[in-house]
Design a protein around this motif. Structure first.
Motif, PDB file in Angstrom:
ATOM      1  N   ALA A 157       0.825  -1.204   0.000  1.00  0.00           N
ATOM      2  CA  ALA A 157       0.000   0.000   0.000  1.00  0.00           C
ATOM      3  C   ALA A 157       0.864   1.261   0.000  1.00  0.00           C
ATOM      4  O   ALA A 157       0.492   2.285  -0.599  1.00  0.00           O
ATOM      5  N   ALA A 158       2.033   1.167   0.670  1.00  0.00           N
ATOM      6  CA  ALA A 158       2.917   2.330   0.744  1.00  0.00           C
ATOM      7  C   ALA A 158       3.648   2.582  -0.570  1.00  0.00           C
ATOM      8  O   ALA A 158       3.974   3.711  -0.900  1.00  0.00           O
ATOM      9  N   ALA A 159       3.910   1.497  -1.320  1.00  0.00           N
ATOM     10  CA  ALA A 159       4.644   1.639  -2.584  1.00  0.00           C
ATOM     11  C   ALA A 159       4.030   0.717  -3.613  1.00  0.00           C
ATOM     12  O   ALA A 159       4.591  -0.317  -3.973  1.00  0.00           O
ATOM     13  N   PRO A 160       2.818   1.047  -4.096  1.00  0.00           N
ATOM     14  CA  PRO A 160       2.134   0.176  -5.056  1.00  0.00           C
ATOM     15  C   PRO A 160       2.915   0.032  -6.349  1.00  0.00           C
ATOM     16  O   PRO A 160       3.528   0.979  -6.825  1.00  0.00           O
ATOM     17  N   GLY A 161       2.880  -1.187  -6.891  1.00  0.00           N
ATOM     18  CA  GLY A 161       3.570  -1.452  -8.149  1.00  0.00           C
ATOM     19  C   GLY A 161       2.678  -1.180  -9.336  1.00  0.00           C
ATOM     20  O   GLY A 161       1.493  -0.872  -9.189  1.00  0.00           O
ATOM     21  N   PRO A 162       3.208  -1.289 -10.538  1.00  0.00           N
ATOM     22  CA  PRO A 162       2.406  -1.053 -11.742  1.00  0.00           C
ATOM     23  C   PRO A 162       1.411  -2.172 -11.967  1.00  0.00           C
ATOM     24  O   PRO A 162       1.520  -3.246 -11.388  1.00  0.00           O
ATOM     25  N   SER A 163       0.438  -1.904 -12.798  1.00  0.00           N
ATOM     26  CA  SER A 163      -0.551  -2.927 -13.138  1.00  0.00           C
ATOM     27  C   SER A 163       0.140  -4.156 -13.714  1.00  0.00           C
ATOM     28  O   SER A 163       1.062  -4.056 -14.517  1.00  0.00           O
ATOM     29  N   GLY A 164      -0.322  -5.350 -13.244  1.00  0.00           N
ATOM     30  CA  GLY A 164       0.243  -6.585 -13.755  1.00  0.00           C
ATOM     31  C   GLY A 164       1.490  -7.014 -13.013  1.00  0.00           C
ATOM     32  O   GLY A 164       2.134  -7.970 -13.399  1.00  0.00           O
ATOM     33  N   SER A 165       1.851  -6.303 -11.937  1.00  0.00           N
ATOM     34  CA  SER A 165       3.035  -6.677 -11.171  1.00  0.00           C
ATOM     35  C   SER A 165       2.773  -7.950 -10.396  1.00  0.00           C
ATOM     36  O   SER A 165       1.645  -8.433 -10.285  1.00  0.00           O
ATOM     37  N   ASP A 178     -15.822  -6.538  -2.693  1.00  0.00           N
ATOM     38  CA  ASP A 178     -15.682  -5.349  -1.844  1.00  0.00           C
ATOM     39  C   ASP A 178     -15.033  -4.170  -2.569  1.00  0.00           C
ATOM     40  O   ASP A 178     -14.744  -3.146  -1.943  1.00  0.00           O
ATOM     41  N   TYR A 179     -14.777  -4.313  -3.855  1.00  0.00           N
ATOM     42  CA  TYR A 179     -13.991  -3.306  -4.582  1.00  0.00           C
ATOM     43  C   TYR A 179     -14.580  -1.897  -4.452  1.00  0.00           C
ATOM     44  O   TYR A 179     -13.885  -0.946  -4.068  1.00  0.00           O
ATOM     45  N   ASP A 184     -12.116   4.182   1.520  1.00  0.00           N
ATOM     46  CA  ASP A 184     -10.658   4.338   1.524  1.00  0.00           C
ATOM     47  C   ASP A 184      -9.988   3.224   2.318  1.00  0.00           C
ATOM     48  O   ASP A 184      -9.056   3.451   3.097  1.00  0.00           O
ATOM     49  N   ARG A 185     -10.486   2.000   2.128  1.00  0.00           N
ATOM     50  CA  ARG A 185      -9.895   0.827   2.773  1.00  0.00           C
ATOM     51  C   ARG A 185      -8.972   0.109   1.798  1.00  0.00           C
ATOM     52  O   ARG A 185      -9.115   0.224   0.585  1.00  0.00           O
ATOM     53  N   PHE A 186      -8.074  -0.691   2.363  1.00  0.00           N
ATOM     54  CA  PHE A 186      -7.142  -1.444   1.530  1.00  0.00           C
ATOM     55  C   PHE A 186      -7.902  -2.487   0.725  1.00  0.00           C
ATOM     56  O   PHE A 186      -8.745  -3.225   1.253  1.00  0.00           O
ATOM     57  N   ASN A 187      -7.591  -2.565  -0.551  1.00  0.00           N
ATOM     58  CA  ASN A 187      -8.130  -3.604  -1.417  1.00  0.00           C
ATOM     59  C   ASN A 187      -6.993  -4.083  -2.313  1.00  0.00           C
ATOM     60  O   ASN A 187      -6.273  -3.261  -2.896  1.00  0.00           O
ATOM     61  N   PRO A 188      -6.776  -5.388  -2.427  1.00  0.00           N
ATOM     62  CA  PRO A 188      -5.656  -5.892  -3.222  1.00  0.00           C
ATOM     63  C   PRO A 188      -5.648  -5.393  -4.660  1.00  0.00           C
ATOM     64  O   PRO A 188      -4.577  -5.169  -5.236  1.00  0.00           O
ATOM     65  N   LEU A 189      -6.819  -5.212  -5.242  1.00  0.00           N
ATOM     66  CA  LEU A 189      -6.877  -4.781  -6.637  1.00  0.00           C
ATOM     67  C   LEU A 189      -6.480  -3.321  -6.782  1.00  0.00           C
ATOM     68  O   LEU A 189      -5.719  -2.953  -7.689  1.00  0.00           O
ATOM     69  N   THR A 190      -6.976  -2.493  -5.879  1.00  0.00           N
ATOM     70  CA  THR A 190      -6.604  -1.086  -5.912  1.00  0.00           C
ATOM     71  C   THR A 190      -5.118  -0.905  -5.640  1.00  0.00           C
ATOM     72  O   THR A 190      -4.428  -0.132  -6.318  1.00  0.00           O
ATOM     73  N   ALA A 191      -4.606  -1.637  -4.645  1.00  0.00           N
ATOM     74  CA  ALA A 191      -3.209  -1.485  -4.251  1.00  0.00           C
ATOM     75  C   ALA A 191      -2.246  -1.921  -5.341  1.00  0.00           C
ATOM     76  O   ALA A 191      -1.120  -1.425  -5.420  1.00  0.00           O
ATOM     77  N   ALA A 195     -26.201   2.628   1.343  1.00  0.00           N
ATOM     78  CA  ALA A 195     -25.748   3.525   2.401  1.00  0.00           C
ATOM     79  C   ALA A 195     -24.226   3.586   2.413  1.00  0.00           C
ATOM     80  O   ALA A 195     -23.556   2.607   2.114  1.00  0.00           O
ATOM     81  N   PRO A 196     -23.655   4.732   2.743  1.00  0.00           N
ATOM     82  CA  PRO A 196     -22.194   4.845   2.792  1.00  0.00           C
ATOM     83  C   PRO A 196     -21.625   3.991   3.914  1.00  0.00           C
ATOM     84  O   PRO A 196     -22.292   3.758   4.923  1.00  0.00           O
ATOM     85  N   PRO A 197     -20.402   3.472   3.762  1.00  0.00           N
ATOM     86  CA  PRO A 197     -19.788   2.671   4.808  1.00  0.00           C
ATOM     87  C   PRO A 197     -19.686   3.480   6.092  1.00  0.00           C
ATOM     88  O   PRO A 197     -19.466   4.697   6.074  1.00  0.00           O
ATOM     89  N   ARG A 198     -19.866   2.837   7.218  1.00  0.00           N
ATOM     90  CA  ARG A 198     -19.750   3.515   8.494  1.00  0.00           C
ATOM     91  C   ARG A 198     -19.110   2.580   9.511  1.00  0.00           C
ATOM     92  O   ARG A 198     -19.073   1.364   9.340  1.00  0.00           O
ATOM     93  N   ARG A 199     -18.624   3.170  10.573  1.00  0.00           N
ATOM     94  CA  ARG A 199     -17.988   2.396  11.621  1.00  0.00           C
ATOM     95  C   ARG A 199     -19.056   1.734  12.476  1.00  0.00           C
ATOM     96  O   ARG A 199     -19.990   2.396  12.931  1.00  0.00           O
ATOM     97  N   PRO A 200     -18.952   0.421  12.715  1.00  0.00           N
ATOM     98  CA  PRO A 200     -19.994  -0.266  13.477  1.00  0.00           C
ATOM     99  C   PRO A 200     -19.995   0.162  14.933  1.00  0.00           C
ATOM    100  O   PRO A 200     -18.967   0.515  15.497  1.00  0.00           O
ATOM    101  N   GLY A 201     -21.190   0.123  15.555  1.00  0.00           N
ATOM    102  CA  GLY A 201     -21.304   0.414  16.974  1.00  0.00           C
ATOM    103  C   GLY A 201     -20.878  -0.769  17.813  1.00  0.00           C
ATOM    104  O   GLY A 201     -20.450  -1.809  17.305  1.00  0.00           O
ATOM    105  N   ALA A 202     -21.038  -0.628  19.137  1.00  0.00           N
ATOM    106  CA  ALA A 202     -20.570  -1.681  20.041  1.00  0.00           C
ATOM    107  C   ALA A 202     -21.289  -3.002  19.781  1.00  0.00           C
ATOM    108  O   ALA A 202     -20.672  -4.057  19.686  1.00  0.00           O
ATOM    109  N   GLY A 203     -22.627  -2.926  19.669  1.00  0.00           N
ATOM    110  CA  GLY A 203     -23.378  -4.158  19.448  1.00  0.00           C
ATOM    111  C   GLY A 203     -23.012  -4.811  18.133  1.00  0.00           C
ATOM    112  O   GLY A 203     -22.878  -6.031  18.041  1.00  0.00           O
TER     113      GLY A 203
END
Length: 388
Positions: free
Chosen positions: A159-167, A220-221, A228-235, A310-318
């Motif tokens: 994620a910090a240093a993504p490679g080119p497509s097809g890497s 999940d793409y 703005d979560r990590f996804n292998p395809l985006t990365a 609905a937009p993604p949101r952080r789940p509550g305690a329950g």
């Protein structure tokens, strides 16, 4: 990902209760080995390990009568003994993957900080249970655990240093999934006394691991991009269409490996593994082909229709606690509250319209006009993917 259709069992001459029998055996085996909470780790994909082991063995696993359960309509059932090798292997996989998934939710910040300690305790207990079950069947999971633990570091680095497509980065990101599935598939041959099958099954398992990883990434793409979560395809700058091509390639290789082992004609495996895989690929194809921003039903699980856009949101305690308790759906979550995933309609009883909900998987019939397959009464219970 694997949801065999109850109504498709007839064409193979299989008892439609076979899959549920193995699932109940796994659930009870987890309870006996780790307490009631361990049952929440039940992984429906791990059931194929139990079926695969039994399919290769000369004799089926011993059975016992399980007591009444609400998920079976309060009926008893004959299930594989929890101490049998097929169940222990499936339990090892469920606990290992469940532990990793819970830890992943913590690392990704999907839960509130005050819940991290109890969730880590659950993950630690499940990991210990996986080691215990694996020791009973002669499987060394130490290298698998190390590979899983290295996954987070790999994701951060890419994620910090993504490679080119097809890497080769995408292959590196799927190493943990491929290696774990490969060793579990191969060990079914060892437990069944068919060591000659270990090689082909290891290859088949590696392809299954890649399919599972990429299927999750494809499903999940859009949501990952929005949150703005990590996804292998985006990365790795891999287009969804290219990832889908890799999934299809893995599916062909998996079937060829099973053919080498002489298992493609085993009815139980065609019903519980190959047919559901074909259905999963069709659904992924719909996800890839859908226009950007379109709402596509995921390959596993179900969401209320009012929440789909609905937009993604952080789940509550329950909800965070529920992440633990339903991390791996036992196959009934979609209709345990009798909610139609398309209309949001809720039914009031366990046996609405005289239909027992003991074999409801993802109720796709509610969305795919599967009434003829499911009896034509409009009830989705018992209908899995109904690829008929």
């Amino acid at each position: 990902m694997l949801r065999p259709c109850r109504h498709g069992a007839a064409k193979y001459g299989i008892d439609p209760g076979l899959w549920q029998s193995h699932m109940c055996g796994l659930c009870l085996g987890l309870r006996d080995g780790g307490g009631q909470l361990a049952r929440a780790a039940t992984n429906t994909d791990a059931i194929v390990l139990s079926l695969l082991t039994e399919a290769q063995a000369d004799t089926p696993a011993p059975r016992r009568t399980a007591g009444p359960c609400p998920l079976r309509g309060m009926r008893t059932a004959r299930v594989p003994v929890g101490a049998s090798a097929p169940v222990r292997l499936a339990a090892t996989a469920s606990l290992l993957l469940g532990s990793a998934k819970v830890q992943d939710h913590i690392d990704d910040g999907d839960t509130r900080p005050r819940l991290h300690r109890p969730m880590r305790r659950v993950a630690t207990n499940w990991s210990a249970g996986a080691y215990a079950h694996a020791a009973e069947i002669g499987l060394d999971i130490g290298p698998l655990v190390a590979t899983i633990e290295a996954q987070a570091g790999t994701e951060r680095r890419i994620a910090a240093a993504p490679g080119p497509s097809g890497s080769s980065d995408l292959d590196e990101l799927t190493v943990a999934s491929r290696r774990c599935a490969a060793e579990f598939f191969a060990h079914t041959a060892v437990l069944a006394g068919r060591p000659d099958n270990a090689g082909p099954l290891r290859a088949a398992g590696a392809e299954f691991g890649r399919i599972a990883h990429l299927a999750d990434a494809l499903t999940d793409y859009a949501a990952d991009a929005a949150a703005d979560r990590f996804n292998p395809l985006t990365a790795t700058a891999t287009p969804p269409a290219a990832a889908y091509d890799l999934v299809r390639e893995s599916d062909r290789s998996l079937r060829e490996s099973l053919r080498t082992a002489g298992l493609t004609r085993v009815p139980a495996l065609r019903w519980a593994l190959l047919d559901p895989l074909a259905t999963a690929l069709r659904r992924l194809g719909a996800v890839v082909a859908a226009p950007a921003g379109a709402s596509i039903r995921p390959t596993a699980g179900a969401r209320n229709s009012t929440d789909r856009d609905a937009p993604p949101r952080r789940p509550g305690a329950g909800e965070s606690i529920q992440l633990i308790l339903t991390q791996y759906c036992t196959g009934y979550a979609c209709c345990a509250d009798h909610t139609n995933p398309c209309s949001g309609e809720q039914r009031k009883s366990w046996t609405s319209r005289g239909c027992n909900c003991s074999n409801c998987c993802d109720c796709a019939g509610c969305c795919s006009d599967c009434g003829g397959c499911c009896g034509g009464d409009g009830c989705c219970c018992g209908c899995c993917d109904c690829s008929c």
